[in-house]
Design a protein around this motif. Structure first.
Motif, PDB file in Angstrom:
ATOM      1  N   THR A 226      15.834 112.607  33.552  1.00  0.00           N
ATOM      2  CA  THR A 226      16.334 112.062  34.803  1.00  0.00           C
ATOM      3  C   THR A 226      15.669 110.737  35.148  1.00  0.00           C
ATOM      4  O   THR A 226      16.328 109.786  35.593  1.00  0.00           O
ATOM      5  CB  THR A 226      16.116 113.071  35.944  1.00  0.00           C
ATOM      6  N   VAL A 229      17.229 107.962  33.038  1.00  0.00           N
ATOM      7  CA  VAL A 229      18.605 107.641  33.425  1.00  0.00           C
ATOM      8  C   VAL A 229      18.652 106.903  34.759  1.00  0.00           C
ATOM      9  O   VAL A 229      19.457 105.985  34.948  1.00  0.00           O
ATOM     10  CB  VAL A 229      19.454 108.932  33.481  1.00  0.00           C
ATOM     11  N   GLU A 230      17.780 107.257  35.696  1.00  0.00           N
ATOM     12  CA  GLU A 230      17.844 106.669  37.030  1.00  0.00           C
ATOM     13  C   GLU A 230      17.253 105.258  37.097  1.00  0.00           C
ATOM     14  O   GLU A 230      17.402 104.578  38.117  1.00  0.00           O
ATOM     15  CB  GLU A 230      17.135 107.579  38.035  1.00  0.00           C
ATOM     16  N   ARG A 237      22.816 103.464  30.178  1.00  0.00           N
ATOM     17  CA  ARG A 237      22.397 104.869  30.248  1.00  0.00           C
ATOM     18  C   ARG A 237      22.419 105.531  28.878  1.00  0.00           C
ATOM     19  O   ARG A 237      21.578 106.376  28.571  1.00  0.00           O
ATOM     20  CB  ARG A 237      23.274 105.635  31.241  1.00  0.00           C
ATOM     21  N   CYS A 241      19.188 107.492  27.226  1.00  0.00           N
ATOM     22  CA  CYS A 241      19.285 108.937  26.995  1.00  0.00           C
ATOM     23  C   CYS A 241      19.335 109.268  25.504  1.00  0.00           C
ATOM     24  O   CYS A 241      18.617 110.141  25.035  1.00  0.00           O
ATOM     25  CB  CYS A 241      20.510 109.490  27.711  1.00  0.00           C
ATOM     26  N   LEU A 458      23.137 113.585  28.808  1.00  0.00           N
ATOM     27  CA  LEU A 458      23.529 112.347  29.485  1.00  0.00           C
ATOM     28  C   LEU A 458      24.699 112.592  30.426  1.00  0.00           C
ATOM     29  O   LEU A 458      24.698 112.143  31.580  1.00  0.00           O
ATOM     30  CB  LEU A 458      23.896 111.289  28.447  1.00  0.00           C
ATOM     31  N   SER A 461      23.793 114.422  33.713  1.00  0.00           N
ATOM     32  CA  SER A 461      23.013 113.587  34.637  1.00  0.00           C
ATOM     33  C   SER A 461      23.898 112.579  35.357  1.00  0.00           C
ATOM     34  O   SER A 461      23.545 112.100  36.441  1.00  0.00           O
ATOM     35  CB  SER A 461      21.899 112.866  33.877  1.00  0.00           C
ATOM     36  N   GLU A 462      25.044 112.246  34.775  1.00  0.00           N
ATOM     37  CA  GLU A 462      25.975 111.308  35.404  1.00  0.00           C
ATOM     38  C   GLU A 462      26.985 111.996  36.314  1.00  0.00           C
ATOM     39  O   GLU A 462      27.578 111.355  37.189  1.00  0.00           O
ATOM     40  CB  GLU A 462      26.725 110.517  34.330  1.00  0.00           C
TER      41      GLU A 462
END
Length: 555
Positions: A226, A229-230, A237, A241, A458, A461-462
């Motif tokens: 996380t 990704v953030e 991204r 990832c 990935l 998380s999106e």
């Protein structure tokens, strides 16, 4: 009236209407992605973050697949008792099996041993183990063989039940108290509990320590992904990832090497835990997620970390906090509402995402670990099989990296799951004496299953908004760990029918892959910040760089 005069009148009317519309147009603020572009969406700052996460992520596969080695059951037979020795019998000539031996007391109906009625009993004096591959495992130390043989695999189930619990706990901790602090807690607990489990003096103690160690390791698995990704925008991204997850494959190969060097289970547990000491030492340089800080109205801290990012990426600093204040003002007004796991199911789109992605996680996990835990039966030793299974993951990840932005997240997930199921299904019909072909198909299936795991990390998380991202990942990880815990049980089905495990894994991968078609595509879209962003997908569409301030709301 002339045509020119009529045209002039129309233009005047159009300008007047445009002016009215402009005067009532709601005030807008920039998105976090736009601010991140100013300070550098992908640069040395993000690369260093991936490197900082690597030492801890190397540990994950070493622990998640550790049972292949510490709980291995080597060839064994009953230890011969005194009666056999006094009769002049040689151990090698004694007709014992893995779980039974000749009774030591001759039948009373027989006058001498040669005329005794042969009877067998369970091993009375323990077992003799083949130490050519493993000098010591928990199976050999605590005799987890014969009627106790299932206890060696039960350790795997216990460990992943702990991971399941940790996924929920650390998901909530990270969403409510921050990514960085949760990461340090998981580092410290994993290190302490891992080292303690290497000194366990009984099966029950070892099982309990592996349970809580699994819970702590779940935090590393969730928070590290996380955080990466953030700290990037949509176009980057996949890099963070997919390329970042190469550390998992390297850890997998490292496990094969460490298991070969340390074929005693206690030193091996210490060896796979030790890299966490480096992770604890380097934690001080791990940044908090500025995206999470803004979602929780901590503007000052977000401003500090964004300026650190700008300095590392050689970009101009954010001189003012006005943009950040505007971006989080709506969240501040709604911060009194505490978000819980129930919010994953309160709205229609989030409910669909949670259910379908959870099922997809289950199918991905049970297939991946069903293949990974089956190291025998291909004509190779367990160390080489482990290494090959790990090595195939690297080209699989690189292939996903090339495809995931071009083809999309959903097609990659569906395609890899369906192809994994196909590989498992093909091996049902390949004769066992053709072990070279069976090995090739199994290795291909292993690579595809890892590709599906990389994609779903990935993708998930999106799918979730920032305010619920860790809780969403925690929930889906719980279902994933249900799949992992089920994998050893699926392999036990071989006792009922030799191909039944493959049938179950094949059907599971195909079904879950097709269900993933119900998920929305997230490629080239900005990360959703609020629940409303998820329920109104157009708000995160490509090119939607601004959000009406008056309508921005966490619920």
């Amino acid at each position: 009236m002339s045509k020119g005069g009529l045209f002039d009148k129309d233009v005047s009317l159009f300008r007047s209407e445009t002016s009215v519309r402009s005067s009532v147009r709601p005030r807008r603020v920039m998105t976090f992605d736009a601010i991140l572009e100013e300070v550098g969406a992908l640069g040395p700052f993000q690369v260093v973050l991936v490197v900082l996460m690597a030492s801890s992520r190397l540990v994950l596969p070493c622990n998640f697949l550790l049972n292949n080695f510490v709980a291995a059951v080597p060839p064994h037979r009953c230890k011969v008792g005194r009666w056999n020795a006094s009769a002049g019998d040689d151990d090698d000539d004694d007709p014992t099996t893995a779980c039974e031996m000749l009774a030591e007391t001759p039948s009373p109906l027989a006058g001498n041993r040669s005329e005794a009625t042969p009877t067998t009993v369970q091993c009375l004096h323990g077992w003799v183990y083949d130490n050519s591959t493993f000098s010591s495992t928990i199976a050999t130390e605590w005799d987890l063989v014969c009627e106790r043989k299932h206890l060696s695999q039960t350790i795997n189930i216990i460990f992943f039940l702990g991971v399941m619990l940790g996924s929920l706990v650390f998901g909530l901790l990270s969403d409510n108290y921050g990514r960085r602090g949760s990461l340090l807690l998981s580092y410290a607990l994993s290190l302490a509990l891992g080292l303690a489990s290497a000194r366990a003096d009984s099966y029950a103690t070892f099982a309990a320590l592996r349970f809580v160690c699994g819970s702590a390791l779940a935090g590393i698995s969730l928070v590290s992904v996380t955080l990466c990704v953030e700290w990037v925008t949509s176009p980057h991204r996949a890099f963070m990832c997919v390329i970042g997850s190469l550390s998992w494959s390297l850890g997998n190969m490292l496990l094969a090497g460490l298991a070969f060097l340390f074929n005693d289970w206690r030193p091996l547990v210490v060896a796979v835990t030790a890299p966490l000491a480096l992770a604890v030492l380097t934690w001080r340089w791990v940044p908090e997620s500025a995206r999470w800080l803004l979602a929780n109205a901590q503007v000052e801290k977000a401003h500090v970390y964004l300026n650190k990012c700008a300095r590392a990426n050689k970009r101009p600093k954010l001189a003012s906090k006005d943009k950040l204040e505007a971006l989080c003002s709506a969240e501040r007004s709604n911060k009194s509402q505490k978000l819980t796991l129930l919010h994953l199911f309160k709205t229609p789109e989030l409910r669909k995402i949670s259910l379908v992605s959870g099922i997809a996680w289950y199918g991905t996990a049970v297939t991946y670990y069903g293949i990974s835990l089956n190291l025998g039966g291909f004509g190779l030793n367990v160390y080489l099989t482990q290494f090959v299974y790990a090595a195939i993951e690297i080209p699989a990840k690189l292939l996903i990296y090339l495809l995931i932005d071009r083809v999309g997240r959903r097609p990659c997930l569906v395609g890899t799951l369906v192809l994994t199921g196909t590989c498992v299904g093909v091996n049902i019909f390949v004769p066992k004496d053709m072990w070279q072909l069976r090995s090739a198909v199994a290795i291909l299936g292993k690579g595809l299953s890892e590709a599906s795991f990389t994609t779903i990390f990935l993708y998930t998380s999106e799918l979730y908004p920032t305010v619920l991202r860790q809780s969403g990942l925690g929930f889906t990880n719980v279902l994933s760990r249900v799949g992992v815990s089920a994998a050893p049980l699926v392999l036990f089905l071989e006792e009922a029918w030799s191909v039944l495990p493959q049938v179950v894994l094949c059907a599971g991968a195909l079904t879950c892959g097709l269900l993933a078609l119900l998920l929305p595509e997230t490629a080239h879209r900005r990360l959703p910040e609020t629940i409303r962003d998820v329920e109104t997908p157009a708000r995160c569409s490509k090119g939607h760089e601004e959000i009406p301030l008056e309508t921005k709301n966490t619920t």
